[in-house]
Write a protein that holds these residues in place. Structure first.
Motif: not given
Length: 830
Positions: A368-396
Motif C-alpha cells: 500500500k502506498a500514497s502520495l499527496f502534493l500541494w503548492n507545487p510551485l513554492n512550498e511543494i508540500n508533500f505527504s507520503s507513506s509506504i506499508v508493505s509485507h512481502i514474501d519474496l517467494l510470492d514475488l518470484q
C-alpha cells in the motif's frame, strides 16, 4: 456575324489551350529557379536536390500544378538529408506564380521521410500563410486575421516516416507508416484533420519506453475568426486501443483565453494501458490482465498569463485489476490506484496532486502506498507513506524476475511528510520522517551470479536527517560481511540532487572476489565466467553528488591465486573520483601498501602509489600468474625485493591505459637477487663462451627508474655480482624494445685472441672491464661486447711487460760491458 463570333471564340480558345500547353515549357525553368531560391532563403541552412520538376496548367485548371520527384532537403552545415520525398505534388494559384509569394492550394507528399539529428530543426518563415480559394466565404477575411496554424488549405501525407535522434540527450524517436490529411477549405470555418501512425518508437538512454504504439487521431474543428475562437466537435485520440475524446472550445479576447474543454476515455481496459509500458518492465505477449481503467478531466475558466489559471482536474482510476504473467503460478490481484490532479481556478500554485492509493496483493503479500502534493510551485508540500509485507517467494512466483531462487521476508512502514522548502533550509523540525525497512532470511540466486546471496538480516531506520543502516550481515559463496553505517542528507539528494553523504564500515572474516563474478550465456548454452578485462567494457561514469566514506577490515582476501591477509582499507567516493586513501595488507611474502585515485571528472584517469616491503618474487609469481599471464617473467628471478612505484595514466574504453600518457617513477632494492636463464643471459653466455653467465646473483641492488613516453628508463646504478662490481643503465619500451649498457668484468679466457697477448704471471691482471651493449627486443636480444676499455688495459699491460724484459737484459754483465764500449766510442767521435 454569328459565325465570325464563333470562329473568333474558337480561335481564342485554341490560343488559350496552346498557351496552356506551351507556358509550362517557358515557365518551368523560371519556376524551378524561383522554387529553389525560395527554399534556400526560407530554410537558411537547407538546399534542395531533386530529380525532376514538371509544371502543368491543364491538370488542375484553373490552378497550376507542380510535381517534384525524388526531392531531398540537405543541410549545408552537416551535409545530412533531413527530408526525402518520392513525389511532392503542389497545387497553386496561377497568378501567384508571377508574384513575390506563391499561394498554395494543396500539398501532397508521397512516402516522405524526415530525419532530424541533434540540433537540425525546420525553420519555417513566420509569414508563409496561405490563402483560401477565391470565391469561398473564408476568402473575405483579411490575410492578417488568418490564424498562424492555417499554413495552407489542404495537406496530405501518404506512407510517411519521422525519425529524431538527439545524441546529446541519448533520445531516439521514430514514427513510421504515417498517413495525414488536413483540410481547411472544404467548408467555411471548418478544419478536418486526421493522422494515423502504425508504429511509434521512443527510446531514452538505451531504454525503450514505448513498445508497440499505434496512433490514430481524427478531429473536426470549427473556428470563428471574428471571435478568435476554436472549438472541437469531437477530437478522438486513440493510443493502441485506449481512446481519449476531447470536446469543447477555446477563445481569446485581448490577453485572456477562455477555456471550456473536456477529456474522457470511455471503455478503457488496463491491458490497453499496459501495452504502452517499456519493454524493460513488461515483455510483450507475456501478460494477461483485466480491470477497468478510467481517464478523464476538464479545463474551465479564464487563463491570463502570469495572473490567472482556469480551474482544471484530471482523474485516472484503476479498479478490480489483476495481472498474470505467462508461466507464473501466482497473479497480482486487487490492483487499484486513484490519481487526481485538480485546481479550483486561481493560481497554478493552488494545484493539488493526490495519489490517494496504490495497492496490490500477491497471495499472502500486500503493498500500500500514497502520495499527496500541494503548492507545487513554492512550498511543494508533500505527504507520503509506504506499508508493505512481502514474501519474496510470492514475488518470484508472480513477477518475471531473473532469479532461480528468491525467498525471504520484506517489511516496510515508512511515512515522510514535510515541504521542499523545509528540506532545502534544513528545517528538520518541520519534517516528519519515521519508519523502518527490514529484510530477513533472504536467499537470492540469479542466472548471472556465480553464487547464492544470503542476507540474514538487514535493518534500516528513518529520521528526517538520516537513514541509519543498523546492520547488514550476510554471506555469498565463501565470503561473509557485516556492515553498518548511515545515509545523510538523503531528502535533499532525492529532491534537489544535492550531495548524498554515506558512511559505511565493513568487517569480514573472508572475502573471495570470485564469489561476486557474473556469468554469461554463450551461444552453445553453457555458462562461462565473464572476463573483467573485456575490451567491450564501457567506461563507468562516477557520480558527482554521492560522497561515500568506507572502512574495510578483512581478515583474509582471496582472488584466484592471490591471497592477502589482515587487509585494512580506507576508501572514498567523491567528486566523480574513487580515492584509495590507504590500503595495507600482508601478502606476496611481505607487506604491501597502496594509495590511489580513479577519476572520471574529466578524461578517465588512474594514479596510484604502491610500496612493497620484502616482497618474495617466487610467491608473487605464484600468486599473480593465475590473474595475469604476463607475470611469467618472474620465472627467472628469485629473491626478495622492496620497491616503490608512483604512476599515473589516462584510460580509454575498457579501462585500457593510454600508453602515451603513462608517467611515473620508482625504485627497486634487494640484498640478494638471483637471475637465471633469461634470453639476455643465454646470448651473453654464448657470446663470451662461458656458461657461468646463465646464472647470476646480484647483491646490494638499488636501482631507480622513470616512466615516460612509453619508455622505462633505468638510471645508472652499481651492484655486486659474484663479488664483482658491475654498472647498468638503459631503457626498454612498452613495445618490448631494449637498449642497455652493462659495464662488467671478464677474464682473459673470455676475451679470445686478445687475451692471449697478455703474459700469464702474477703481476698481470686476470680481469678486464668490458662494456656490453644489449639491444633488440626482450624476445630476441642482441648482445655486443665493446673491448675498447679492455684493449687500453691490455696495451698498458703489454708496455709494462716489454719494459721489464729490457731492464733484465741490461742487467747482464756481458751486455753491460758491450754497452760501455759503445758509449766510449760514441764519446770519441763527438
Amino acid at each position: 456575324m454569328k459565325k465570325k463570333a464563333i470562329y473568333l471564340f474558337l480561335i481564342i480558345l485554341s490560343f488559350v489551350f496552346v498557351a496552356l500547353l506551351l507556358l509550362p515549357v517557358f515557365f518551368e525553368n523560371f519556376v524551378e529557379e524561383k522554387l529553389t531560391r525560395q527554399l534556400i532563403e526560407n530554410k537558411n541552412d537547407f538546399y534542395p536536390n531533386y530529380n525532376e520538376v514538371s509544371l502543368s496548367f491543364l491538370r488542375d485548371f484553373p490552378n497550376a500544378s507542380l510535381k517534384i520527384k525524388d526531392l531531398d532537403l540537405i543541410t549545408q552545415s552537416q551535409k545530412d538529408t533531413i527530408l526525402s520525398v518520392d513525389e511532392l505534388y503542389i497545387e497553386a494559384s496561377v497568378l501567384s506564380l508571377l508574384q513575390a509569394e506563391i499561394d498554395i492550394i494543396s500539398i501532397n507528399l508521397f512516402s516522405p521521410s524526415i530525419k532530424i539529428k541533434d540540433q537540425s530543426i525546420f525553420r519555417f518563415p513566420n509569414d508563409s500563410l496561405q490563402h483560401p480559394r477565391k470565391g469561398s466565404e473564408s476568402a473575405k477575411v483579411k490575410k492578417e486575421k488568418i490564424p498562424g496554424f492555417l499554413r495552407f488549405n489542404n495537406l496530405s501525407i501518404s506512407k510517411g516516416s519521422v525519425c529524431y535522434h538527439d545524441t546529446l540527450q541519448n533520445i531516439l524517436f521514430k514514427l513510421s507508416k504515417l498517413d495525414l490529411n488536413y483540410n481547411s477549405a472544404a467548408e467555411a470555418g471548418k478544419i478536418y484533420f486526421s493522422l494515423k501512425g502504425d508504429s511509434v518508437f521512443f527510446q531514452k538512454d538505451e531504454i525503450q519506453y514505448i513498445r508497440k504504439l499505434k496512433l490514430n487521431v481524427t478531429s473536426k474543428l470549427s473556428f470563428d475568426l471574428e471571435q478568435n475562437s476554436l472549438s472541437s466537435e469531437e477530437t478522438k485520440l486513440i493510443l493502441n486501443n485506449t481512446p481519449l475524446v476531447i470536446t469543447g472550445s477555446v477563445s481569446k479576447k485581448n490577453e485572456a483565453a477562455m477555456w471550456d474543454v473536456k477529456v474522457s476515455s470511455p471503455n478503457s481496459q488496463v491491458n490497453d494501458f499496459l501495452s504502452l509500458m517499456p519493454d524493460n518492465l513488461i515483455t510483450a505477449d507475456s501478460l494477461n490482465s483485466e480491470g477497468d481503467l478510467y481517464m478523464g478531466g476538464e479545463i474551465n475558466g479564464v487563463y491570463i498569463p502570469n495572473k490567472q489559471v482556469p480551474s482544471f482536474r484530471f482523474d485516472m482510476k484503476l479498479s478490480g485489476a489483476s495481472l498474470h504473467f505467462a508461466n507464473k503460478p501466482k497473479e497480482i490481484n486487487e490492483l487499484s490506484f486513484n490519481l487526481n490532479i485538480k485546481n479550483d481556478g486561481s493560481v497554478m500554485d493552488s494545484t493539488k496532486i493526490n495519489l490517494e492509493h496504490f495497492n496490490f496483493k500477491m497471495d499472502n503479500s500486500h503493498f500500500k502506498a500514497s502520495l499527496f502534493l500541494w503548492n507545487p510551485l513554492n512550498e511543494i508540500n508533500f505527504s507520503s507513506s509506504i506499508v508493505s509485507h512481502i514474501d519474496l517467494l510470492d514475488l518470484q512466483q508472480a513477477f518475471p524476475v531473473n532469479t532461480s531462487i528468491l525467498c525471504g521476508k520484506l517489511e516496510t512502514d515508512i511515512k515522510i511528510n514535510g515541504s521542499f522548502q523545509a528540506v532545502k533550509n534544513d528545517d528538520y523540525k518541520n519534517i516528519k520522517s519515521e519508519g523502518f525497512f527490514d529484510l530477513k532470511d533472504v536467499k537470492l540466486q540469479t542466472n548471472t551470479l556465480n553464487n547464492r546471496l544470503q542476507i540474514n538480516n538487514a535493518n534500516l531506520s528513518f529520521s528526517p536527517k538520516t537513514i541509519q543502516l543498523k546492520t547488514l550481515n550476510g554471506v555469498i559463496g565463501r565470503s561473509d560481511f557485516i556492515m553498518n553505517g548511515d545515509f545523510n542528507n538523503y531528502l535533499k539528494y532525492l529532491m534537489f540532487e544535492d550531495v548524498l553523504q554515506i558512511n559505511l564500515k565493513q568487517y569480514s572474516k573472508q572475502i573471495d572476489l570470485g564469489d561476486f563474478e557474473k556469468k554469461q550465456m554463450p551461444s552453445d548454452g553453457n555458462v562461462v565466467e565473464s572476463t573483467s578485462n573485456s575490451k567491450d567494457t564501457l567506461r563507468w561514469e562516477l557520480p558527482s553528488n554521492i560522497h561515500v566514506k568506507s572502512m574495510l577490515d578483512i581478515d583474509k582476501f582471496t582472488y584466484k591465486t592471490l591471497t592477502l591477509s589482515n587487509v585494512k582499507c580506507e576508501a572514498e567516493l567523491k567528486d566523480k573520483s574513487i580515492l584509495m586513501n590507504s590500503l595495507s595488507a600482508t601478502g606476496l611474502g611481505g607487506n604491501i601498501f597502496l594509495e590511489g585515485k580513479y577519476s572520471t571528472a574529466n578524461n578517465p584517469s588512474l594514479s596510484f602509489d604502491f610500496s612493497g616491503k620484502e616482497i618474495d618474487l617466487t610467491t608473487t609469481k605464484n600468486s599473480l600468474a593465475g590473474i595475469d599471464s604476463s607475470f611469467y617473467v618472474l620465472n627467472n628471478i628469485n629473491g626478495k625485493i622492496s620497491n616503490h612505484l608512483e604512476i599515473s595514466m589516462d584510460l580509454k574504453k575498457g579501462f585500457q591505459p593510454v600508453k602515451e600518457s603513462i608517467s611515473g617513477k620508482g625504485y627497486v632494492q634487494s640484498s640478494a637477487l638471483k637471475i637465471s636463464n633469461t634470453k639476455v643471459q643465454k646470448k651473453l653466455a654464448q657470446t663470451l663462451n662461458n656458461p657461468k653467465y646463465l646464472s647470476a646473483t646480484i647483491n646490494n641492488l638499488d636501482a631507480n627508474f622513470t616512466v615516460k613516453d612509453s619508455t622505462v628508463k633505468i638510471l645508472p646504478f652499481n651492484a655486486m655480482v659474484a663479488e664483482k662490481n658491475i654498472g647498468v643503465e638503459g631503457q626498454h619500451g612498452f613495445n618490448k624494445t631494449i637498449n642497455y649498457l652493462v659495464s662488467m668484468p671478464i677474464t682473459k679466457a673470455e676475451m679470445g685472441p686478445l687475451g692471449a697477448l697478455i703474459k700469464n704471471n702474477e703481476a698481470n691482471s686476470e680481469v678486464f672491464m668490458v662494456d656490453v651493449a644489449i639491444t633488440g627486443t626482450t624476445n630476441d636480444p642482441i648482445v655486443k661486447p665493446d673491448f675498447v676499455k679492455a684493449t687500453q688495459q691490455i696495451s698498458k699491460q703489454i708496455n709494462e711487460d716489454a719494459g721489464e724484459v729490457v731492464k733484465k737484459i741490461l742487467e747482464d754483465p756481458k751486455v753491460q760491458e758491450k754497452v760501455n764500449e759503445l758509449r766510449d766510442k760514441l764519446k770519441s767521435w763527438f
